[in-house]
Design an enzyme around this catalytic site. Structure first.
Site, PDB file in Angstrom:
ATOM      1  N   HIS A 214      39.617  11.701 -19.322  1.00 47.41           N
ATOM      2  CA  HIS A 214      40.371  10.588 -18.885  1.00 47.41           C
ATOM      3  C   HIS A 214      41.130   9.904 -19.905  1.00 47.41           C
ATOM      4  O   HIS A 214      41.766   8.877 -19.565  1.00 47.41           O
ATOM      5  CB  HIS A 214      39.769   9.607 -17.825  1.00 47.41           C
TER       6      HIS A 214
HETATM    7  C1  UD1 Z   1      39.627   2.337 -17.900  1.00 42.87           C
HETATM    8  C2  UD1 Z   1      39.346   1.974 -19.085  1.00 42.87           C
HETATM    9  C3  UD1 Z   1      38.566   2.921 -19.693  1.00 42.87           C
HETATM   10  C4  UD1 Z   1      37.395   3.649 -19.084  1.00 42.87           C
HETATM   11  C5  UD1 Z   1      38.112   4.020 -17.819  1.00 42.87           C
HETATM   12  C6  UD1 Z   1      37.021   4.616 -16.905  1.00 42.87           C
HETATM   13  C7  UD1 Z   1      40.896   0.123 -20.036  1.00 42.87           C
HETATM   14  C8  UD1 Z   1      41.684  -0.070 -21.135  1.00 42.87           C
HETATM   15  N1  UD1 Z   1      40.512   1.382 -19.795  1.00 42.87           N
HETATM   16  O1  UD1 Z   1      40.745   3.178 -17.985  1.00 42.87           O
HETATM   17  O2  UD1 Z   1      37.982   2.505 -20.991  1.00 42.87           O
HETATM   18  O3  UD1 Z   1      36.839   4.629 -19.912  1.00 42.87           O
HETATM   19  O4  UD1 Z   1      38.603   2.963 -16.978  1.00 42.87           O
HETATM   20  O5  UD1 Z   1      37.566   5.118 -15.823  1.00 42.87           O
HETATM   21  O6  UD1 Z   1      40.238  -0.823 -19.406  1.00 42.87           O
HETATM   22  N2  UD1 Z   1      43.836   4.399 -10.869  1.00 42.87           N
HETATM   23  C9  UD1 Z   1      43.670   4.585  -9.524  1.00 42.87           C
HETATM   24  N3  UD1 Z   1      42.752   4.255  -8.690  1.00 42.87           N
HETATM   25  C10 UD1 Z   1      41.809   3.294  -9.589  1.00 42.87           C
HETATM   26  C11 UD1 Z   1      41.922   2.955 -10.771  1.00 42.87           C
HETATM   27  C12 UD1 Z   1      43.033   3.644 -11.410  1.00 42.87           C
HETATM   28  O7  UD1 Z   1      44.759   5.573  -8.932  1.00 42.87           O
HETATM   29  O8  UD1 Z   1      40.977   2.970  -8.653  1.00 42.87           O
HETATM   30  C13 UD1 Z   1      45.027   4.873 -11.491  1.00 42.87           C
HETATM   31  C14 UD1 Z   1      46.325   4.162 -11.682  1.00 42.87           C
HETATM   32  O9  UD1 Z   1      47.334   4.936 -11.617  1.00 42.87           O
HETATM   33  C15 UD1 Z   1      45.971   3.563 -13.140  1.00 42.87           C
HETATM   34  C16 UD1 Z   1      45.318   4.517 -13.867  1.00 42.87           C
HETATM   35  O10 UD1 Z   1      44.494   5.275 -12.951  1.00 42.87           O
HETATM   36  O11 UD1 Z   1      47.336   3.041 -13.620  1.00 42.87           O
HETATM   37  C17 UD1 Z   1      44.669   4.086 -15.077  1.00 42.87           C
HETATM   38  O12 UD1 Z   1      43.938   3.139 -14.587  1.00 42.87           O
HETATM   39  P1  UD1 Z   1      43.288   1.914 -15.763  1.00 42.87           P
HETATM   40  O13 UD1 Z   1      42.430   1.147 -15.016  1.00 42.87           O
HETATM   41  O14 UD1 Z   1      44.546   1.211 -16.229  1.00 42.87           O
HETATM   42  O15 UD1 Z   1      42.980   2.829 -16.848  1.00 42.87           O
HETATM   43  P2  UD1 Z   1      41.692   4.287 -16.982  1.00 42.87           P
HETATM   44  O16 UD1 Z   1      42.320   5.069 -17.475  1.00 42.87           O
HETATM   45  O17 UD1 Z   1      40.978   4.087 -15.500  1.00 42.87           O
END
Ligand code: UD1
Length: 371
Positions: A214
């Protein structure tokens, strides 16, 4: 009355919070002067990224849910700070405990510190040296502000000392992630797994590999993601590859049209709850990942782990554990896999104090030292 406020925001936080809640509940039995609360920032919000983990890990309903959701780093961090400030002003905790390295960790550490509330960082001192990783920035800032630095491995002590932190603020306590692993493994042995995992284990017999992916640097660009997926398809020629796909990665596989072809022995699964994922990876022949926590978990159970990155903030998993850094391209991953196929893989040992009792130590340290 001593008031401890715990913060959790994203999936990798939840397994670190669960043993802290248990330890607080245990020690509350010994002391009537201890109160605690739990704030969920809502950084992760899909049922399978959040509620499924609360249920699996027995974490109680948070006292506050901030509903922050996704956004750019600045948006997510800023929204968390504004919402969390209100909770801090209302509750006035003696200490805010943040875990890991996600944006919620950073946002809540800054907010609490500016309100003159003490900050404790669980999993302090880890450094990848890679400032292109958002998590590295989050770690450095959270550590710089924290009054309590709870460290999981000796590299953390050296890093914090190099950054000028006083010895008295650094506490080597072990690893709360491993507290959860040992606790849930015992539970899994008692209750068994779900029909979904039983069915997967029937269909994809051992030996099999398990994958998670991821990191933005691996999945946000077509060329990187396609090289890694090609390696997984090749490994699939030897053994099934089971791959629960993170929402970020799912979106990019769809956007770039990189779904593995029908004949490939790579099973793309939805994100799995903690216990179902554990029931799969604990028996894997090989785990491939770019996660932080899984490097540690595989070391704790002695399972070979290929970390699809150029660096790690968890060097003990390489020095003492079963983890190897295999780079991020088709060529480097397949070179490491070639060695693995020849039977060359690491035998590790479990790092000092990864014994399932880190959270108890943390709560005791807080109780013994908070004014
Ligand atoms: C975040 C953390 C990362 C961790 C990861 C574990 C930061 C900077 N990054 O990254 O350190 O390893 O979580 O999962 O805090 N999304 C969904 N549903 C959700 C959550 C996210 O669809 O419940 C999608 C959204 O489009 C979002 C993207 O995933 O924009 C990324 O989510 P985000 O929380 O920004 O970062 P992660 O890549 O999950």
């Amino acid at each position: 009355m001593m008031k401890i406020m715990l913060v959790a925001g994203a999936r990798p936080n939840f397994m670190k919070i669960a043993p802290l809640v248990r330890a607080l509940e245990n020690q509350q039995g010994e002391s009537e002067d201890l109160a605690w609360s739990l704030v969920h920032t809502g950084q992760h919000y899909d049922t399978e990224m959040s509620k499924a983990f609360f249920d699996d890990l027995g974490i109680p309903e948070p006292h506050y849910h901030l509903g922050i959701g996704s956004g750019s780093h600045a948006e997510q961090t800023a929204r968390t700070m504004v919402a969390f400030e209100k909770i801090c002003l209302l509750e006035r905790p003696d200490v805010v405990v943040v875990v890991g390295d996600v944006n919620s960790t950073l946002a809540c550490a800054i907010t609490a510190k500016k309100l003159l509330i003490k900050v404790a960082h669980v999993e302090a001192g880890l450094r990848s040296g890679d400032m292109t990783m958002p998590e590295e920035i989050n770690r450095i800032v959270a550590d710089a502000l924290s009054d309590y630095l709870f460290v999981t491995e000796s590299s953390g002590i050296h890093n914090l000392s190099r950054e000028g932190r006083s010895d008295s603020s650094v506490h080597y306590v072990g690893n709360v992630m491993i507290d959860t692993l040992f606790f849930q493994l015992e539970r899994l042995e008692k209750i068994g797994t779900t029909p979904r995992v039983r069915e997967l284990r029937e269909r994809y017999r051992s030996p099999y590999a398990v994958v998670t992916l991821h990191r933005p640097s691996n999945v946000d660009e077509r060329a990187s993601l396609s090289g890694i997926l090609k390696a997984l398809i090749d490994i699939g020629r030897d053994m099934p590859v089971l791959f629960p796909v993170h929402p970020r990665t799912r979106k990019n596989i769809d956007r770039f049209g990189l779904e593995p072809p029908a004949g490939a022995n790579v099973a793309l699964l939805p994100p799995l709850p903690y216990m179902e994922f554990l029931a799969l990876w604990k028996d894997a022949a090989l785990v491939l990942t770019d996660s932080g926590g899984i490097q540690e978990e595989t070391t704790a159970l002695g399972i070979p782990c290929f970390t699809i990155r150029e660096n790690t903030e968890r060097p003990v998993t390489i020095a003492e554990g079963t983890n190897s850094l295999v780079g991020t391209t088709f060529g480097t991953i397949m070179a490491a896999y070639g060695q693995f196929k020849k039977g060359i893989s690491k035998r590790g040992s479990v790092p000092f104090l990864w014994d399932g009792k880190a959270a108890e130590r943390i709560v005791s340290d807080l109780r013994n030292t908070l004014p």
